[in-house]
Design a protein around this motif. Structure first.
Motif, PDB file in Angstrom:
ATOM      1  N   LEU A   1      -7.415   8.333  -2.099  1.00 25.06           N
ATOM      2  CA  LEU A   1      -8.339   7.653  -2.999  1.00 25.06           C
ATOM      3  C   LEU A   1      -9.771   8.146  -2.814  1.00 25.06           C
ATOM      4  N   ALA A   2     -10.142   8.440  -1.572  1.00 27.71           N
ATOM      5  CA  ALA A   2     -11.505   8.909  -1.309  1.00 27.71           C
ATOM      6  C   ALA A   2     -11.771  10.229  -2.017  1.00 27.71           C
ATOM      7  N   GLY A   3     -10.779  11.121  -2.023  1.00 34.52           N
ATOM      8  CA  GLY A   3     -10.951  12.396  -2.712  1.00 34.52           C
ATOM      9  C   GLY A   3     -11.181  12.207  -4.199  1.00 34.52           C
TER      10      GLY A   3
ATOM     11  N   ILE B   1       0.845  -1.189   0.000  1.00 37.12           N
ATOM     12  CA  ILE B   1       0.000   0.000   0.000  1.00 37.12           C
ATOM     13  C   ILE B   1       0.880   1.239   0.000  1.00 37.12           C
ATOM     14  N   LEU B   2       0.871   1.977  -1.111  1.00 37.63           N
ATOM     15  CA  LEU B   2       1.661   3.192  -1.254  1.00 37.63           C
ATOM     16  C   LEU B   2       0.815   4.447  -1.214  1.00 37.63           C
ATOM     17  N   VAL B   3      -0.502   4.303  -1.229  1.00 38.24           N
ATOM     18  CA  VAL B   3      -1.406   5.459  -1.184  1.00 38.24           C
ATOM     19  C   VAL B   3      -2.360   5.266  -0.016  1.00 38.24           C
ATOM     20  N   ASP B   4      -2.760   6.371   0.611  1.00 36.45           N
ATOM     21  CA  ASP B   4      -3.674   6.224   1.739  1.00 36.45           C
ATOM     22  C   ASP B   4      -5.117   6.350   1.272  1.00 36.45           C
ATOM     23  N   ASP B   5      -6.023   5.930   2.136  1.00 34.64           N
ATOM     24  CA  ASP B   5      -7.435   5.907   1.790  1.00 34.64           C
ATOM     25  C   ASP B   5      -7.984   7.308   1.548  1.00 34.64           C
TER      26      ASP B   5
ATOM     27  N   TRP C   1     -17.555   9.992  -8.485  1.00 30.74           N
ATOM     28  CA  TRP C   1     -18.971   9.756  -8.211  1.00 30.74           C
ATOM     29  C   TRP C   1     -19.812  10.955  -8.659  1.00 30.74           C
ATOM     30  N   SER C   2     -19.299  12.143  -8.392  1.00 28.36           N
ATOM     31  CA  SER C   2     -20.007  13.355  -8.821  1.00 28.36           C
ATOM     32  C   SER C   2     -20.117  13.417 -10.338  1.00 28.36           C
ATOM     33  N   ASP C   3     -19.022  13.070 -11.024  1.00 23.18           N
ATOM     34  CA  ASP C   3     -19.025  13.073 -12.492  1.00 23.18           C
ATOM     35  C   ASP C   3     -20.019  12.044 -13.030  1.00 23.18           C
ATOM     36  N   LEU C   4     -20.042  10.855 -12.424  1.00 24.64           N
ATOM     37  CA  LEU C   4     -20.940   9.798 -12.882  1.00 24.64           C
ATOM     38  C   LEU C   4     -22.397  10.224 -12.746  1.00 24.64           C
TER      39      LEU C   4
ATOM     40  N   VAL D   1     -18.090  -0.450  -7.220  1.00 23.83           N
ATOM     41  CA  VAL D   1     -17.937   0.335  -5.997  1.00 23.83           C
ATOM     42  C   VAL D   1     -16.702   1.216  -6.122  1.00 23.83           C
ATOM     43  N   LEU D   2     -16.747   2.365  -5.504  1.00 22.54           N
ATOM     44  CA  LEU D   2     -15.600   3.254  -5.410  1.00 22.54           C
ATOM     45  C   LEU D   2     -15.025   3.141  -3.999  1.00 22.54           C
ATOM     46  N   PRO D   3     -13.753   3.467  -3.810  1.00 19.89           N
ATOM     47  CA  PRO D   3     -13.143   3.280  -2.480  1.00 19.89           C
ATOM     48  C   PRO D   3     -13.707   4.184  -1.393  1.00 19.89           C
TER      49      PRO D   3
END
Length: 262
Positions: A42-44, A35-39, A50-53, A101-103
């Motif tokens: 990814l949430a941002g 894991i090199l990126v934090d949640d 999600w807004s774009d979708l 699903v998105l993170p």
């Protein structure tokens, strides 16, 4: 053999240290993950996606369908124990038999999936699978693997530039392809199988019948019989037979296997 320059030695050392510094055990899967990126990062990104979708894809104008997905999804979300996520659900007006699903915990379900499932238990099987990706941190692991592969290929390109000359790019490209078929795709298939099994646990905790997952996939596979399939080694998803066998095995070992539900 020429001696590597200090900058190259530093790159080699840094790249070698990354897996040690970023490897952690996931209690849900029981295995270590890079894991090199934090949640939060990814949430941002997921919030924006999600807004774009929602801005580009029409929602299904069926309040009962939206409520149904929200109700089943809420039960699955509670079973995950991830109260830190702002879980959300939407049914989009598309014939695709799919969900994702998105993170950040946002779940998209397409109209085609609602047409394909025959019960809330079958719907829960799909939504449990999607939630399984979240609790297993598959998105973070996938992004981290891609970053590590890119860094490794770039480093190889630097190290090969003097020895291989104009062939360095071709060699680096071959290394990238090797990583794709030797690391990225196999892990993607592993993620799908993990999400299937985790989904069974989550749907059962939420009060649904795990055997519905097997019934759903048996029917989907039968409906797709005769259609061309991508060879498993080239696919992001496991072969249907592999997936079904793993599901059947997991259901047989579930707590409700002996007696079922009345």
């Amino acid at each position: 053999m020429c001696r590597a320059c200090p900058s190259r030695r530093w790159l080699l050392g840094a790249l070698a240290a990354v897996p040690l510094a970023a490897c952690s055990e996931n209690v849900e899967t029981g295995r270590n993950q890079l894991i090199l990126v934090d949640d939060g990062q990814l949430a941002g990104l997921a919030d924006q996606a999600w807004s774009d979708l929602r801005g580009k894809t029409p929602l299904l104008r069926d309040p009962e369908a939206q409520a149904r997905v929200g109700r089943v999804g809420a039960g699955i979300a509670k079973a995950t124990g991830r109260t830190d996520l702002d879980w959300g659900y939407a049914v989009f007006d598309s014939p695709d038999v799919n969900a994702f699903v998105l993170p950040n915990g946002k779940v998209a379900v397409f109209r085609g999936l609602l047409d394909a499932v025959r019960s809330d238990d079958e719907l829960a099987a799909v939504m449990g699978h999607e939630a399984g990706h979240v609790v297993a941190r598959h998105a973070a692991e996938r992004v981290s693997q891609q970053l590590a592969v890119q860094a490794g290929v770039s480093l190889a390109q630097i190290l090969l530039s003097e020895q291989a000359g104009e062939n360095a790019d071709e060699i680096a490209g071959a290394l990238g392809m090797g990583a794709m078929y030797g690391v990225i795709l196999p892990y993607s298939r592993k993620h799908e199988l993990e999400a299937d099994v985790l989904g069974l646990t989550l749907m059962e905790k939420a009060g649904h019948e795990p055997r519905a997952a097997v019934a759903f996939w048996e029917r989907r596979i039968a409906e797709a019989k005769g259609q061309p399939n991508v060879p498993e080694v080239l696919s992001t998803h496991p072969a249907d037979a592999t997936r079904l066998a793993r599901l059947r095995e997991a259901v047989q070992t579930s707590p409700s296997a002996s007696g079922g539900r009345g």
